[in-house]
Design a protein around this motif. Structure first.
Motif, PDB file in Angstrom:
ATOM      1  N   ALA A   1       3.820  -1.301  -9.278  1.00  0.00           N
ATOM      2  CA  ALA A   1       5.141  -0.788  -9.662  1.00  0.00           C
ATOM      3  C   ALA A   1       5.056   0.700  -9.984  1.00  0.00           C
ATOM      4  O   ALA A   1       5.947   1.483  -9.621  1.00  0.00           O
ATOM      5  N   ARG A   2       3.986   1.109 -10.656  1.00  0.00           N
ATOM      6  CA  ARG A   2       3.797   2.541 -10.950  1.00  0.00           C
ATOM      7  C   ARG A   2       3.613   3.339  -9.663  1.00  0.00           C
ATOM      8  O   ARG A   2       4.165   4.437  -9.509  1.00  0.00           O
ATOM      9  N   GLU A   3       2.815   2.789  -8.741  1.00  0.00           N
ATOM     10  CA  GLU A   3       2.579   3.489  -7.477  1.00  0.00           C
ATOM     11  C   GLU A   3       3.870   3.618  -6.668  1.00  0.00           C
ATOM     12  O   GLU A   3       4.128   4.665  -6.057  1.00  0.00           O
TER      13      GLU A   3
ATOM     14  N   PRO B   1      11.473   6.653  -4.785  1.00  0.00           N
ATOM     15  CA  PRO B   1      12.389   6.088  -3.790  1.00  0.00           C
ATOM     16  C   PRO B   1      13.794   5.952  -4.357  1.00  0.00           C
ATOM     17  O   PRO B   1      14.025   6.150  -5.557  1.00  0.00           O
ATOM     18  N   TYR B   2      14.722   5.576  -3.509  1.00  0.00           N
ATOM     19  CA  TYR B   2      16.090   5.307  -3.957  1.00  0.00           C
ATOM     20  C   TYR B   2      16.082   4.166  -4.971  1.00  0.00           C
ATOM     21  O   TYR B   2      16.797   4.195  -5.973  1.00  0.00           O
ATOM     22  N   ALA B   3      15.269   3.151  -4.711  1.00  0.00           N
ATOM     23  CA  ALA B   3      15.113   2.014  -5.620  1.00  0.00           C
ATOM     24  C   ALA B   3      13.860   1.247  -5.222  1.00  0.00           C
ATOM     25  O   ALA B   3      13.293   1.454  -4.142  1.00  0.00           O
ATOM     26  N   ILE B   4      13.428   0.358  -6.106  1.00  0.00           N
ATOM     27  CA  ILE B   4      12.347  -0.585  -5.818  1.00  0.00           C
ATOM     28  C   ILE B   4      12.971  -1.972  -5.748  1.00  0.00           C
ATOM     29  O   ILE B   4      13.806  -2.329  -6.583  1.00  0.00           O
ATOM     30  N   CYS B   5      12.579  -2.743  -4.754  1.00  0.00           N
ATOM     31  CA  CYS B   5      13.054  -4.122  -4.643  1.00  0.00           C
ATOM     32  C   CYS B   5      11.884  -5.064  -4.900  1.00  0.00           C
ATOM     33  O   CYS B   5      10.927  -5.096  -4.120  1.00  0.00           O
ATOM     34  N   PHE B   6      11.947  -5.796  -5.998  1.00  0.00           N
ATOM     35  CA  PHE B   6      10.940  -6.812  -6.296  1.00  0.00           C
ATOM     36  C   PHE B   6      11.282  -8.022  -5.437  1.00  0.00           C
ATOM     37  O   PHE B   6      12.300  -8.680  -5.643  1.00  0.00           O
ATOM     38  N   LYS B   7      10.427  -8.301  -4.457  1.00  0.00           N
ATOM     39  CA  LYS B   7      10.775  -9.219  -3.366  1.00  0.00           C
ATOM     40  C   LYS B   7       9.870 -10.447  -3.362  1.00  0.00           C
ATOM     41  O   LYS B   7       8.651 -10.329  -3.237  1.00  0.00           O
TER      42      LYS B   7
ATOM     43  N   LEU C   1       9.822  -3.644 -14.480  1.00  0.00           N
ATOM     44  CA  LEU C   1      10.855  -2.735 -14.992  1.00  0.00           C
ATOM     45  C   LEU C   1      10.237  -1.611 -15.828  1.00  0.00           C
ATOM     46  O   LEU C   1      10.626  -0.446 -15.698  1.00  0.00           O
ATOM     47  N   LYS C   2       9.279  -1.954 -16.660  1.00  0.00           N
ATOM     48  CA  LYS C   2       8.646  -0.945 -17.511  1.00  0.00           C
ATOM     49  C   LYS C   2       7.901   0.094 -16.679  1.00  0.00           C
ATOM     50  O   LYS C   2       8.027   1.307 -16.907  1.00  0.00           O
ATOM     51  N   ASN C   3       7.139  -0.367 -15.706  1.00  0.00           N
ATOM     52  CA  ASN C   3       6.306   0.547 -14.930  1.00  0.00           C
ATOM     53  C   ASN C   3       7.077   1.285 -13.842  1.00  0.00           C
ATOM     54  O   ASN C   3       6.589   2.279 -13.307  1.00  0.00           O
TER      55      ASN C   3
ATOM     56  N   ASP D   1       0.857  -1.187   0.000  1.00  0.00           N
ATOM     57  CA  ASP D   1       0.000   0.000   0.000  1.00  0.00           C
ATOM     58  C   ASP D   1       0.896   1.240   0.000  1.00  0.00           C
ATOM     59  O   ASP D   1       1.354   1.705   1.046  1.00  0.00           O
ATOM     60  N   TYR D   2       1.129   1.785  -1.178  1.00  0.00           N
ATOM     61  CA  TYR D   2       2.091   2.879  -1.298  1.00  0.00           C
ATOM     62  C   TYR D   2       1.502   4.234  -0.927  1.00  0.00           C
ATOM     63  O   TYR D   2       2.248   5.188  -0.712  1.00  0.00           O
ATOM     64  N   GLU D   3       0.191   4.309  -0.822  1.00  0.00           N
ATOM     65  CA  GLU D   3      -0.413   5.536  -0.318  1.00  0.00           C
ATOM     66  C   GLU D   3      -0.090   5.689   1.168  1.00  0.00           C
ATOM     67  O   GLU D   3       0.254   6.769   1.645  1.00  0.00           O
ATOM     68  N   VAL D   4      -0.188   4.581   1.900  1.00  0.00           N
ATOM     69  CA  VAL D   4       0.196   4.580   3.309  1.00  0.00           C
ATOM     70  C   VAL D   4       1.704   4.796   3.444  1.00  0.00           C
ATOM     71  O   VAL D   4       2.185   5.474   4.359  1.00  0.00           O
TER      72      VAL D   4
END
Length: 442
Positions: A158-160, A166-172, A191-193, A119-122
């Motif tokens: 991924a778009r959100e 952020p510094y980076a996104i970690c696909f976990k 990667l695209k989004n 939840d990236y809004e939170v």
């Protein structure tokens, strides 16, 4: 040749996944300088739960590792694992903020953390708070398998995540659930989004497929991988840095790592494993049942231990089957801390008691009330309104740092919900102890 970079997880996730954080400060310090010379882009250094582990079990000051360890790593950027939200418990934000301020004071200015619902809004407010104390954040995008976790879901998430800058996104992949096929479908979407935000890949080897998924991800454009140093690789940890680097070279890539520097580290940790009776991480066989219950590997061993304590170790398989139904009742949460523990614990209680939700944990109540995320409040009605596990509207209001409500409201609510538990007497005794306790000075 295309270069591939590595994030080391040995003393954090390897230690946590395989050794239950049983490495003491001196054990880690002895390997730090050699690890620092290997060429890792970054190294996971500390997770918040280590405070409790080091103090309660090892009788050590956790800040010793922070103070001394940061001096040993002069080339590798260190990472803190965790943010401004508690894990299993509701910790006041001011406490976590003070902790982060001290961490930054020791030179650790990068962290990786999650919202257990993606939840990236939170997440937005937490990220803002972390930036205000000087912390750059890698935000997790957590993989899961359920009717709600579709390709479209991960493209949108991924778009959100990228929108937060952020510094980076970690696909976990915390549960080791990704297959090479799903990797080929999802990595290009993520990667695209993600746009111009860097993306890392972090997976556990619970089902033996993570090393293959890493190779597929690199073929699709992933440039940064999370690995661990044996004997703290494989098992329920991350893939071995040796194995991944070797396979990448065979595919024509250039791993940005010097494994030869790490051989003494492997020897050091292997000696510790032998002396302390700790497990050696080994490759895991594929298990289709993992996709049904999705209980993380480290948690299965804990469930077995808890069931053994009540003489019901033989009920482990039944508990894992029950976890499938419990997760559906909970609204298909991602099986990641703390939600996986909530589901697994409640499943075990259902099996032990012999009836679903006749007895419920405090966390199950909090979850159904939405205190662990707004999606938790949309649980199956059977969870909220079960025969003995009724969860009527709790007269409390949610806030960031506390729950606003009176003791009398709590007492009335509990007595209405569970009259057989004689909660009125319980609250009276509690109030008596509080009112007759010896006064303390300021």
């Amino acid at each position: 040749m295309s270069e591939v970079h590595f994030i080391d997880t040995t003393v954090r996730d390897g230690n946590q996944s395989l050794w239950a954080l049983n490495m003491r400060t001196g054990m880690m310090l002895a390997a730090a300088e050699k690890m620092d010379r290997a060429g890792f882009d970054s190294a996971e250094f500390f997770v918040t739960v280590m405070f409790r582990k080091l103090v309660r079990e090892h009788k050590e000051n956790p800040w010793d590792w922070v103070r001394l360890g940061t001096k040993r790593f002069t080339k590798t950027r260190l990472r803190w694992h965790g943010g401004l939200k508690g894990g299993f418990e509701k910790v006041p934000s001011c406490v976590l903020r003070l902790m982060m301020e001290r961490v930054v004071g020791y030179g650790i200015t990068l962290n990786r953390t999650s919202n257990c619902w993606n939840d990236y809004e939170v997440f937005r407010e937490e990220l803002k708070g972390l930036r205000s104390v000087g912390m750059n954040t890698v935000v997790n995008l957590i993989y899961s398998v359920s009717p709600r976790h579709t390709d479209a879901y991960y493209a949108r998430k991924a778009r959100e995540a990228a929108a937060l800058k952020p510094y980076a996104i970690c696909f976990k992949d915390v549960g080791g659930l990704l297959t090479p096929e799903r990797t080929r479908a999802l990595v290009p979407l993520v990667l695209k989004n993600a746009g111009d935000v860097p993306v890392e890949f972090h997976a556990h080897c619970n089902n033996g497929l993570a090393p293959l998924c890493y190779l597929e991800a690199v073929k699709l454009g992933m440039k940064t991988l999370h690995t661990a140093i044996p004997p703290l690789a494989n098992g329920s940890s991350q893939p071995s840095v040796y194995n991944v680097a070797q396979n990448l070279r065979a595919l024509g890539y250039a791993p940005a790592i010097d494994e030869s520097v790490l051989q003494p580290v492997t020897q050091h940790f292997s000696a510790i494993a032998k002396n302390e009776g700790l497990p050696i991480g080994t490759p895991v066989e594929y298990d289709q049942a993992q996709y049904l219950h999705q209980v993380p590997g480290g948690m299965i061993s804990n469930l077995r231990h808890q069931l053994k304590l009540v003489g019901m170790e033989q009920k482990l398989d039944a508990t894992l089957v029950e976890a499938v139904q419990a997760r559906a009742d909970f609204g298909y949460p991602i099986m990641v801390t703390p939600l996986s523990q909530f589901v697994g614990s409640q499943a075990a209680i259902n099996v032990i008691v012999g009836e679903r939700y006749r007895e419920v944990t405090d966390q199950t109540i909090q979850y159904a009330l939405g205190l662990w995320g707004k999606e938790g409040s949309s649980t199956d009605p059977g969870l909220k309104n079960g025969s003995a596990g009724n969860l009527p509207s709790l007269p409390l209001k949610r806030s960031d740092d506390n729950l606003a409500g009176t003791a009398s409201q709590m007492r009335n609510w509990c007595c209405e919900s569970w009259p057989a538990k004689n909660t009125s007497k319980l609250f009276s005794q509690s109030a008596h102890r509080r009112n007759t306790s010896t006064p303390r000075g300021p």
